[in-house]
Design a protein around this motif. Sequence first.
Motif, PDB file in Angstrom:
ATOM      1  N   UNK A  14      32.751 -30.050  44.266  1.00  0.00           N
ATOM      2  CA  UNK A  14      31.303 -30.261  44.373  1.00  0.00           C
ATOM      3  C   UNK A  14      30.645 -29.050  45.029  1.00  0.00           C
ATOM      4  N   UNK A  15      31.347 -28.420  45.965  1.00  0.00           N
ATOM      5  CA  UNK A  15      30.804 -27.216  46.628  1.00  0.00           C
ATOM      6  C   UNK A  15      30.677 -26.068  45.629  1.00  0.00           C
ATOM      7  N   UNK A  16      31.656 -25.936  44.718  1.00  0.00           N
ATOM      8  CA  UNK A  16      31.581 -24.896  43.685  1.00  0.00           C
ATOM      9  C   UNK A  16      30.347 -25.100  42.810  1.00  0.00           C
ATOM     10  N   UNK A  17      30.143 -26.317  42.378  1.00  0.00           N
ATOM     11  CA  UNK A  17      29.005 -26.626  41.511  1.00  0.00           C
ATOM     12  C   UNK A  17      27.694 -26.363  42.242  1.00  0.00           C
ATOM     13  N   UNK A  18      27.620 -26.749  43.505  1.00  0.00           N
ATOM     14  CA  UNK A  18      26.395 -26.520  44.285  1.00  0.00           C
ATOM     15  C   UNK A  18      26.118 -25.024  44.431  1.00  0.00           C
ATOM     16  N   UNK A  19      27.160 -24.245  44.695  1.00  0.00           N
ATOM     17  CA  UNK A  19      26.984 -22.797  44.839  1.00  0.00           C
ATOM     18  C   UNK A  19      26.526 -22.177  43.520  1.00  0.00           C
ATOM     19  N   UNK A  20      27.105 -22.608  42.409  1.00  0.00           N
ATOM     20  CA  UNK A  20      26.693 -22.079  41.109  1.00  0.00           C
ATOM     21  C   UNK A  20      25.252 -22.430  40.793  1.00  0.00           C
TER      22      UNK A  20
END
Length: 61
Positions: free
Chosen positions: A12-18
């Motif tokens: 979820x952190x990856x998606x938020x950063x993207x």
Amino acid sequence: MLDLERDLPTTAEDVAALRRLAGRPVVTDPADANRLRDPFWTLERALAPRFFRDTDQPFEL
């Protein structure tokens, strides 16, 4: 087959950063491109043949 848009493991952190970074302009001076170059690069090496000429045998694994 791997569907790169759907099957890559992300958090979820990856998606938020993207999502935060999507659409941001990349501010880079073209002169900075030299930082990406191999430090041992020369024009002569770039133009040199990339294959061994000592053998006529095809490469096999």
